[in-house]
Design a protein around this motif. Structure first.
Motif, PDB file in Angstrom:
ATOM      1  N   PHE A   1       0.348   9.244  -9.111  1.00  0.00           N
ATOM      2  CA  PHE A   1       1.087   8.116  -8.548  1.00  0.00           C
ATOM      3  C   PHE A   1       2.595   8.338  -8.632  1.00  0.00           C
ATOM      4  O   PHE A   1       3.326   8.129  -7.678  1.00  0.00           O
ATOM      5  N   TRP A   2       3.053   8.809  -9.800  1.00  0.00           N
ATOM      6  CA  TRP A   2       4.482   9.027  -9.974  1.00  0.00           C
ATOM      7  C   TRP A   2       4.963  10.170  -9.095  1.00  0.00           C
ATOM      8  O   TRP A   2       6.068  10.125  -8.564  1.00  0.00           O
ATOM      9  N   LYS A   3       4.141  11.207  -8.936  1.00  0.00           N
ATOM     10  CA  LYS A   3       4.534  12.335  -8.093  1.00  0.00           C
ATOM     11  C   LYS A   3       4.708  11.899  -6.646  1.00  0.00           C
ATOM     12  O   LYS A   3       5.646  12.302  -5.964  1.00  0.00           O
ATOM     13  N   SER A   4       3.772  11.090  -6.142  1.00  0.00           N
ATOM     14  CA  SER A   4       3.879  10.650  -4.755  1.00  0.00           C
ATOM     15  C   SER A   4       5.103   9.759  -4.562  1.00  0.00           C
ATOM     16  O   SER A   4       5.748   9.796  -3.514  1.00  0.00           O
TER      17      SER A   4
ATOM     18  N   GLY B   1       0.805  -1.215   0.000  1.00  0.00           N
ATOM     19  CA  GLY B   1       0.000   0.000   0.000  1.00  0.00           C
ATOM     20  C   GLY B   1       0.835   1.261   0.000  1.00  0.00           C
ATOM     21  O   GLY B   1       0.458   2.266  -0.608  1.00  0.00           O
ATOM     22  N   VAL B   2       1.977   1.225   0.678  1.00  0.00           N
ATOM     23  CA  VAL B   2       2.866   2.384   0.695  1.00  0.00           C
ATOM     24  C   VAL B   2       3.278   2.763  -0.720  1.00  0.00           C
ATOM     25  O   VAL B   2       3.351   3.943  -1.077  1.00  0.00           O
ATOM     26  N   THR B   3       3.534   1.763  -1.542  1.00  0.00           N
ATOM     27  CA  THR B   3       3.909   2.030  -2.932  1.00  0.00           C
ATOM     28  C   THR B   3       2.771   2.697  -3.696  1.00  0.00           C
ATOM     29  O   THR B   3       3.004   3.501  -4.600  1.00  0.00           O
ATOM     30  N   LEU B   4       1.527   2.382  -3.315  1.00  0.00           N
ATOM     31  CA  LEU B   4       0.364   2.979  -3.976  1.00  0.00           C
ATOM     32  C   LEU B   4       0.018   4.339  -3.389  1.00  0.00           C
ATOM     33  O   LEU B   4      -0.844   5.042  -3.913  1.00  0.00           O
TER      34      LEU B   4
ATOM     35  N   ALA C   1      11.573  -1.814  -4.420  1.00  0.00           N
ATOM     36  CA  ALA C   1      12.396  -0.679  -3.991  1.00  0.00           C
ATOM     37  C   ALA C   1      11.841  -0.039  -2.725  1.00  0.00           C
ATOM     38  O   ALA C   1      12.587   0.295  -1.794  1.00  0.00           O
ATOM     39  N   SER C   2      10.511   0.126  -2.673  1.00  0.00           N
ATOM     40  CA  SER C   2       9.883   0.709  -1.478  1.00  0.00           C
ATOM     41  C   SER C   2      10.066  -0.194  -0.271  1.00  0.00           C
ATOM     42  O   SER C   2      10.339   0.276   0.841  1.00  0.00           O
ATOM     43  N   THR C   3       9.938  -1.511  -0.476  1.00  0.00           N
ATOM     44  CA  THR C   3      10.111  -2.467   0.625  1.00  0.00           C
ATOM     45  C   THR C   3      11.537  -2.456   1.138  1.00  0.00           C
ATOM     46  O   THR C   3      11.769  -2.579   2.356  1.00  0.00           O
ATOM     47  N   THR C   4      12.498  -2.300   0.248  1.00  0.00           N
ATOM     48  CA  THR C   4      13.896  -2.209   0.676  1.00  0.00           C
ATOM     49  C   THR C   4      14.104  -1.012   1.594  1.00  0.00           C
ATOM     50  O   THR C   4      14.813  -1.097   2.600  1.00  0.00           O
TER      51      THR C   4
END
Length: 222
Positions: free
Chosen positions: A199-202, A50-53, A143-146
């Protein structure tokens, strides 16, 4: 899974299996809904995705998963079942290793990495024009999980905790999640949560805040 016919401990118990119906990861009864959505391990996995979203919300059952996806990535319906399959299959494999081989995971993030590997592999089964999109999504989740794993590890070291690498959703991860959501809202969303349009901006905002905050000591309980 929606019909609760997956051979979880609760289902096996209904079939007169004499074993323990308790989840391999916690002390609750192992139903399919619990294992894939309600267990603390599953909640961390969905929160990491969810963080990635750009959201700190996570689905609590199979049907909420589809609503969750449609809310944040409405133009990618063809990937919903692929993502669900990758995550639940990865959880199931980890559960089987814990149940039959007594091999417990050190971190729920291991399962997220496993799901990303399945997504990257299964991308080859998609139409040619969709392969790059699915692979990009898997790489972004990884990448976000890392980053999340690094923040939790930094918090563990800062508090002198020499136990498990990960024992819960620490406040560093909560900070990470909050910054992503705030970033999506601040950078142009008219709704209360970021959607596909920003999405890309966040995501860019998330990495910017990583550069700002990660050099400083992070002190919190993991």
């Amino acid at each position: 899974m929606a019909q609760d016919v997956v051979l979880t401990r609760a289902v096996m118990r209904r079939k007169k299996w004499p074993g323990n119906p308790v989840c391999s990861f916690c002390q609750h009864i192992e139903t399919s809904q619990h294992l894939f959505f309600e267990c603390s391990i599953a909640r961390v996995i969905w929160r990491a995705i969810g963080v990635t979203l750009g959201t700190d919300l996570c689905p609590k059952n199979c049907w909420q998963f589809f609503v969750w996806c449609y809310s944040f990535i409405p133009d990618y319906e063809r990937f919903y079942t692929v993502v669900l399959g990758a995550v639940t299959w990865s959880i199931w494999l980890a559960r089987n290793r814990a149940t039959f081989e007594n091999k417990m995971i050190k971190s729920p993030f291991e399962i997220v990495y496993s799901a990303c590997s399945f997504l990257l592999y299964w991308a080859g089964l998609q139409p040619v024009e969709e392969v790059a999109r699915l692979r990009l999504g898997a790489e972004m989740i990884r990448a976000s999980t890392t980053k999340l794993m690094a923040m939790c590890e930094g918090a563990r070291r800062a508090t002198g905790d020499e136990g498990e690498v990960f024992s819960g959703w620490c406040c560093c991860c909560a900070l990470h999640s909050a910054l992503v959501v705030i970033g999506g809202v601040v950078l142009g969303s008219k709704s209360q949560a970021p959607r596909l349009g920003n999405f890309w901006k966040s995501t860019c905002f998330m990495f910017f805040w990583h550069l700002v905050f990660l050099p400083f000591p992070l002190v919190c309980n993991s």
